[in-house]
Write a protein that holds these residues in place. Structure first.
Motif, PDB file in Angstrom:
ATOM      1  N   LYS A 104       0.878  -1.160   0.000  1.00 29.76           N
ATOM      2  CA  LYS A 104       0.000   0.000   0.000  1.00 29.76           C
ATOM      3  C   LYS A 104       0.920   1.216   0.000  1.00 29.76           C
ATOM      4  CE  LYS A 104      -3.792   1.672   2.929  1.00 29.76           C
ATOM      5  NZ  LYS A 104      -4.540   1.366   4.162  1.00 29.76           N
ATOM      6  N   SER A 105       0.672   2.211  -0.886  1.00 33.02           N
ATOM      7  CA  SER A 105       1.581   3.355  -0.946  1.00 33.02           C
ATOM      8  C   SER A 105       0.867   4.618  -1.397  1.00 33.02           C
ATOM      9  CB  SER A 105       2.757   3.062  -1.883  1.00 33.02           C
ATOM     10  OG  SER A 105       2.324   3.012  -3.221  1.00 33.02           O
ATOM     11  N   ALA A 106       1.537   5.742  -1.150  1.00 29.31           N
ATOM     12  CA  ALA A 106       1.067   7.048  -1.617  1.00 29.31           C
ATOM     13  C   ALA A 106       2.273   7.966  -1.758  1.00 29.31           C
ATOM     14  CB  ALA A 106       0.060   7.656  -0.653  1.00 29.31           C
ATOM     15  N   MET A 107       2.313   8.705  -2.852  1.00 28.94           N
ATOM     16  CA  MET A 107       3.362   9.696  -3.070  1.00 28.94           C
ATOM     17  C   MET A 107       2.871  11.011  -2.470  1.00 28.94           C
ATOM     18  SD  MET A 107       6.379  10.325  -4.432  1.00 28.94           S
ATOM     19  CE  MET A 107       6.714   9.166  -5.736  1.00 28.94           C
ATOM     20  N   MET A 108       3.588  11.481  -1.443  1.00 23.79           N
ATOM     21  CA  MET A 108       3.185  12.653  -0.684  1.00 23.79           C
ATOM     22  C   MET A 108       4.150  13.807  -0.942  1.00 23.79           C
ATOM     23  SD  MET A 108       0.606  11.269   0.940  1.00 23.79           S
ATOM     24  CE  MET A 108       0.227  12.418   2.260  1.00 23.79           C
ATOM     25  N   PHE A 109       3.608  14.997  -1.242  1.00 21.97           N
ATOM     26  CA  PHE A 109       4.432  16.175  -1.496  1.00 21.97           C
ATOM     27  C   PHE A 109       4.316  17.164  -0.347  1.00 21.97           C
ATOM     28  CE2 PHE A 109       4.390  14.503  -5.725  1.00 21.97           C
ATOM     29  CZ  PHE A 109       5.637  14.856  -6.222  1.00 21.97           C
ATOM     30  N   SER A 110       5.476  17.641   0.106  1.00 21.01           N
ATOM     31  CA  SER A 110       5.522  18.609   1.199  1.00 21.01           C
ATOM     32  C   SER A 110       5.082  19.971   0.686  1.00 21.01           C
ATOM     33  CB  SER A 110       6.944  18.715   1.752  1.00 21.01           C
ATOM     34  OG  SER A 110       7.767  19.444   0.849  1.00 21.01           O
ATOM     35  N   PRO A 111       4.743  20.896   1.590  1.00 22.78           N
ATOM     36  CA  PRO A 111       4.387  22.249   1.160  1.00 22.78           C
ATOM     37  C   PRO A 111       5.519  22.935   0.372  1.00 22.78           C
ATOM     38  CG  PRO A 111       3.704  21.911   3.429  1.00 22.78           C
ATOM     39  CD  PRO A 111       4.530  20.708   3.039  1.00 22.78           C
ATOM     40  N   SER A 112       6.778  22.574   0.648  1.00 22.11           N
ATOM     41  CA  SER A 112       7.893  23.205  -0.066  1.00 22.11           C
ATOM     42  C   SER A 112       8.291  22.454  -1.334  1.00 22.11           C
ATOM     43  CB  SER A 112       9.109  23.335   0.858  1.00 22.11           C
ATOM     44  OG  SER A 112       9.578  22.056   1.236  1.00 22.11           O
ATOM     45  N   GLY A 113       7.694  21.258  -1.577  1.00 23.85           N
ATOM     46  CA  GLY A 113       7.898  20.588  -2.852  1.00 23.85           C
ATOM     47  C   GLY A 113       8.647  19.273  -2.858  1.00 23.85           C
ATOM     48  N   TYR A 114       9.263  18.842  -1.749  1.00 31.04           N
ATOM     49  CA  TYR A 114       9.928  17.538  -1.803  1.00 31.04           C
ATOM     50  C   TYR A 114       8.896  16.438  -1.602  1.00 31.04           C
ATOM     51  CZ  TYR A 114      10.053  17.444   3.351  1.00 31.04           C
ATOM     52  OH  TYR A 114       9.728  17.447   4.679  1.00 31.04           O
ATOM     53  N   ALA A 115       9.246  15.241  -2.058  1.00 25.16           N
ATOM     54  CA  ALA A 115       8.289  14.134  -2.034  1.00 25.16           C
ATOM     55  C   ALA A 115       8.792  12.983  -1.176  1.00 25.16           C
ATOM     56  CB  ALA A 115       8.046  13.635  -3.452  1.00 25.16           C
ATOM     57  N   ILE A 116       7.850  12.359  -0.483  1.00 26.84           N
ATOM     58  CA  ILE A 116       8.103  11.127   0.249  1.00 26.84           C
ATOM     59  C   ILE A 116       7.063  10.114  -0.230  1.00 26.84           C
ATOM     60  CG2 ILE A 116       8.114   9.954   2.484  1.00 26.84           C
ATOM     61  CD1 ILE A 116       8.927  12.577   3.781  1.00 26.84           C
ATOM     62  N   ASN A 117       7.545   8.977  -0.716  1.00 25.65           N
ATOM     63  CA  ASN A 117       6.658   7.893  -1.120  1.00 25.65           C
ATOM     64  C   ASN A 117       6.580   6.914   0.049  1.00 25.65           C
ATOM     65  OD1 ASN A 117       5.073   6.148  -2.579  1.00 25.65           O
ATOM     66  ND2 ASN A 117       6.740   5.360  -3.840  1.00 25.65           N
ATOM     67  N   ILE A 118       5.450   6.922   0.759  1.00 24.37           N
ATOM     68  CA  ILE A 118       5.309   6.014   1.895  1.00 24.37           C
ATOM     69  C   ILE A 118       4.735   4.683   1.402  1.00 24.37           C
ATOM     70  CG2 ILE A 118       5.199   7.666   3.782  1.00 24.37           C
ATOM     71  CD1 ILE A 118       2.162   7.533   3.637  1.00 24.37           C
ATOM     72  N   ILE A 119       5.321   3.614   1.906  1.00 21.64           N
ATOM     73  CA  ILE A 119       4.933   2.266   1.477  1.00 21.64           C
ATOM     74  C   ILE A 119       4.860   1.360   2.695  1.00 21.64           C
ATOM     75  CG2 ILE A 119       5.577   0.254   0.079  1.00 21.64           C
ATOM     76  CD1 ILE A 119       7.256   2.230  -1.643  1.00 21.64           C
ATOM     77  N   GLN A 120       3.798   0.579   2.758  1.00 16.60           N
ATOM     78  CA  GLN A 120       3.712  -0.482   3.751  1.00 16.60           C
ATOM     79  C   GLN A 120       3.548  -1.789   3.002  1.00 16.60           C
ATOM     80  OE1 GLN A 120       0.478  -0.391   6.599  1.00 16.60           O
ATOM     81  NE2 GLN A 120       1.071  -2.346   7.476  1.00 16.60           N
TER      82      GLN A 120
END
Length: 126
Positions: A104-120
């Motif tokens: 299960k995952s989602a690509m998340m973007f911070s307010p300043s523009g960097y991304a974290i793809n969280i995966i379980q």
């Protein structure tokens, strides 16, 4: 929530030259799932002799240019998701997540523009 893996990720529509470059740098394809979930994202996981990982994601949707992100595997997707939302992150898929039988995952973007793809990763229990 526990972080189980943390490494760079490149999102691209043209993986071949990226794979070639990182192979020349000593990385080898370690895992290559095809078309993950409803969003049809191919994934290439590479690893070098020192144990460093790089993920390359090839979405079916067109990205205007290559993006770099952080892949962060966690043991509790919902907790990580809510924590990032509380810090102003936005899910690139709106309210949807990429789900398969094993993750299960989602690509998340911070307010300043960097991304974290969280995966379980989903573990099957007998």
């Amino acid at each position: 929530m526990k972080i189980t893996t943390f490494n760079p990720q490149i999102v691209t529509n043209n993986a071949e030259p990226i794979v070639k470059l990182f192979e020349e740098l000593g990385f080898e394809k370690h895992h290559n799932p095809k078309e993950i979930g409803d969003f049809k994202v191919e994934g290439i996981r590479m690893k070098d002799q020192n144990g460093f990982y790089l993920d390359i994601s090839i979405p079916k949707l067109q990205v205007p240019k290559d993006m770099t992100a952080i892949r962060m595997n966690v043991d509790d997707f919902d907790e990580a998701y809510q924590m990032l939302i509380a810090h102003g992150f936005k899910n690139i898929y709106g309210d949807n997540v990429v789900e398969s039988k094993s993750a299960k995952s989602a690509m998340m973007f911070s307010p300043s523009g960097y991304a974290i793809n969280i995966i379980q990763h989903i573990k099957k229990h007998d």
